[in-house]
Design a protein around this motif. Structure first.
Motif, mmCIF file in Angstrom:
data_model
loop_
_atom_site.group_PDB
_atom_site.id
_atom_site.type_symbol
_atom_site.label_atom_id
_atom_site.label_comp_id
_atom_site.label_asym_id
_atom_site.label_seq_id
_atom_site.Cartn_x
_atom_site.Cartn_y
_atom_site.Cartn_z
ATOM 1 N N GLY A 198 109.263 62.135 107.700
ATOM 2 C CA GLY A 198 110.235 61.084 107.994
ATOM 3 C C GLY A 198 109.935 59.804 107.248
ATOM 4 N N VAL A 199 110.060 59.851 105.917
ATOM 5 C CA VAL A 199 109.853 58.666 105.088
ATOM 6 C C VAL A 199 111.046 58.507 104.156
ATOM 7 C CG1 VAL A 199 107.343 58.808 105.198
ATOM 8 C CG2 VAL A 199 108.550 59.968 103.354
ATOM 9 N N SER A 200 111.170 57.309 103.554
ATOM 10 C CA SER A 200 112.373 57.029 102.766
ATOM 11 C C SER A 200 112.091 56.786 101.287
ATOM 12 C CB SER A 200 113.090 55.800 103.351
ATOM 13 O OG SER A 200 112.206 54.691 103.415
ATOM 14 N N GLY A 201 110.905 57.182 100.818
ATOM 15 C CA GLY A 201 110.595 56.986 99.405
ATOM 16 C C GLY A 201 109.451 57.869 98.964
ATOM 17 N N ALA A 202 109.116 57.793 97.679
ATOM 18 C CA ALA A 202 108.015 58.580 97.105
ATOM 19 C C ALA A 202 106.780 57.698 97.027
ATOM 20 C CB ALA A 202 108.404 59.107 95.726
ATOM 21 N N TRP A 203 106.093 57.566 98.158
ATOM 22 C CA TRP A 203 104.933 56.699 98.212
ATOM 23 C C TRP A 203 103.754 57.305 97.447
ATOM 24 C CZ3 TRP A 203 108.465 53.909 99.415
ATOM 25 C CH2 TRP A 203 109.177 53.895 100.617
ATOM 26 N N LEU A 252 96.350 49.180 94.357
ATOM 27 C CA LEU A 252 96.471 50.472 93.677
ATOM 28 C C LEU A 252 96.961 51.577 94.602
ATOM 29 C CD1 LEU A 252 93.204 50.447 91.522
ATOM 30 C CD2 LEU A 252 95.547 50.001 90.753
ATOM 31 N N HIS A 253 96.808 51.324 95.902
ATOM 32 C CA HIS A 253 97.220 52.324 96.892
ATOM 33 C C HIS A 253 98.707 52.673 96.775
ATOM 34 C CE1 HIS A 253 97.151 53.497 101.442
ATOM 35 N NE2 HIS A 253 97.109 54.540 100.656
ATOM 36 N N LEU A 254 99.497 51.767 96.258
ATOM 37 C CA LEU A 254 100.930 52.042 96.116
ATOM 38 C C LEU A 254 101.189 53.228 95.191
ATOM 39 C CD1 LEU A 254 102.557 48.499 95.783
ATOM 40 C CD2 LEU A 254 102.346 49.916 97.819
ATOM 41 N N THR A 255 100.308 53.427 94.200
ATOM 42 C CA THR A 255 100.553 54.465 93.186
ATOM 43 C C THR A 255 99.511 55.575 93.188
ATOM 44 O OG1 THR A 255 99.332 53.166 91.539
ATOM 45 C CG2 THR A 255 101.723 52.846 91.646
ATOM 46 N N HIS A 256 98.404 55.398 93.909
ATOM 47 C CA HIS A 256 97.334 56.381 93.899
ATOM 48 C C HIS A 256 97.380 57.257 95.153
ATOM 49 C CE1 HIS A 256 95.983 53.926 90.636
ATOM 50 N NE2 HIS A 256 94.805 54.519 90.536
ATOM 51 N N ALA A 257 96.951 58.486 94.998
ATOM 52 C CA ALA A 257 96.970 59.441 96.105
ATOM 53 C C ALA A 257 95.994 59.046 97.213
ATOM 54 C CB ALA A 257 96.625 60.840 95.601
ATOM 55 N N VAL A 258 96.350 59.407 98.432
ATOM 56 C CA VAL A 258 95.476 59.225 99.586
ATOM 57 C C VAL A 258 94.386 60.299 99.538
ATOM 58 C CG1 VAL A 258 95.337 59.280 102.110
ATOM 59 C CG2 VAL A 258 97.325 58.228 100.985
ATOM 60 N N GLN A 259 93.136 59.876 99.413
ATOM 61 C CA GLN A 259 92.012 60.813 99.313
ATOM 62 C C GLN A 259 91.462 61.137 100.707
ATOM 63 O OE1 GLN A 259 91.296 62.156 96.463
ATOM 64 N NE2 GLN A 259 92.445 60.813 95.103
#
Length: 313
Positions: A198-203, A252-259
């Motif tokens: 349930g999100v509205s973008g490609a985070w 950078l969290h806006l464009t980097h994967a959640v580790q």
């Protein structure tokens, strides 16, 4: 199950993606402090968060500027109640999934409540604006690790990205609507289960690139202090104490994967077993822990369903 005070306690804070009408309604009048948190979230965001959580509509609640503020308010209220109920427990670490990272920093004393909501309001509005300019979506994929799913996407020539490396058995991918449609077909062809969050973008993808510098500029004026205990950052999966590095990682969290996989393995590999406490409206992160070989169910509790938060069920 009660928290085991003899083990180091690691706090896990949920992010967005699972909004439900009524979330947080059991916390509104629990104490003067929870009411203060609701009021702070509403005053800074200019939104009636209590009403939106209670009545929606879901089309509004799912929107990033609403959902991130709501999730953060619920996380901080639950943490406040949890801390009051377990005053003798020393926290040894924390990690928050995506926007939950800010709740972890708040819990560790790195940021004030007012600045927490100021940052979340700015971040969520920025992400919402970027999602309107760069249409995208996300897909949760079960049954694959990061390397396997990356290889599948590459073989099919699909320009989707790993947004969240949640476990050895779950990934989240993000990208343009076309890329996600093709990715869904590839995932189905590989007999992997997928769910649209349930999100509205490609985070956490390149579609958020133009938001990194504005995030840096905004965070430059936010007072961030060294955390009082380890906070593992999503960008690296490692603890950081330097406020300047924290600011850069948050940008950078806006464009980097959640580790997330690396973060959980960091805690699970410690010589002294830890006790995980999930701080969220509904258990989710505990379920992800079941994908890790070194995890056993008695190592985790949820702040609500096990009754450790007084007065909240």
């Amino acid at each position: 199950m009660d928290i085991n005070a003899t083990k180091p306690v690691v706090l896990l804070f949920a992010g967005q993606g699972n909004p439900v009408i009524g979330m947080g309604s059991d916390l509104w009048d629990t104490s003067a402090e929870t009411r203060r948190i609701w009021d702070c979230a509403s005053d800074i965001s200019g939104l009636n968060i209590r009403r939106l959580c209670a009545k929606g509509p879901m089309t509004r609640l799912v929107q990033t500027p609403v959902q991130q503020i709501a999730v953060t308010a619920i996380n901080t209220m639950l943490f406040t109640l949890y801390r009051e109920s377990h005053g003798d427990v020393a926290f040894s670490g924390a990690c928050g999934h995506s926007v939950g990272e800010y709740s972890a920093l708040y819990a560790a004393g790195a940021i004030t409540l007012e600045d927490l909501f100021r940052v979340i309001h700015f971040r969520s509005t920025l992400m919402h604006d970027l999602s309107l300019a760069n249409k995208g979506s996300m897909l949760v994929v079960k049954g694959s690790d990061r390397a396997g799913l990356t290889e599948l996407l590459a073989q099919k020539g699909i320009e989707a990205e790993i947004s969240c490396d949640n476990s050895r058995k779950q990934q989240v991918i993000g990208g343009t609507l076309t890329a996600l449609r093709n990715a869904g077909q590839a995932v189905a062809g590989a007999v992997l289960e997928s769910i649209k969050p349930g999100v509205s973008g490609a985070w956490h993808t390149r579609l958020m690139n133009s938001g990194v510098q504005p995030m840096r500029d905004f965070l430059a004026d936010i007072d961030i202090r060294p955390p009082q205990f380890d906070v593992l950052m999503n960008v690296t999966g490692l603890p950081v104490t330097n406020p300047e590095i924290i600011r850069e990682n948050l940008s950078l969290h806006l464009t980097h994967a959640v580790q997330w996989t690396a973060s959980m393995e960091h805690f699970l590999d410690k010589p002294t077993p830890v006790q995980f406490a999930e701080i969220s409206n509904k258990a989710y992160l505990i379920h992800l822990l079941n994908d890790f070989a070194k995890f056993t169910p008695e190592m985790a509790v949820h702040c609500k369903t096990d009754g450790t938060v007084s007065g909240v069920k």
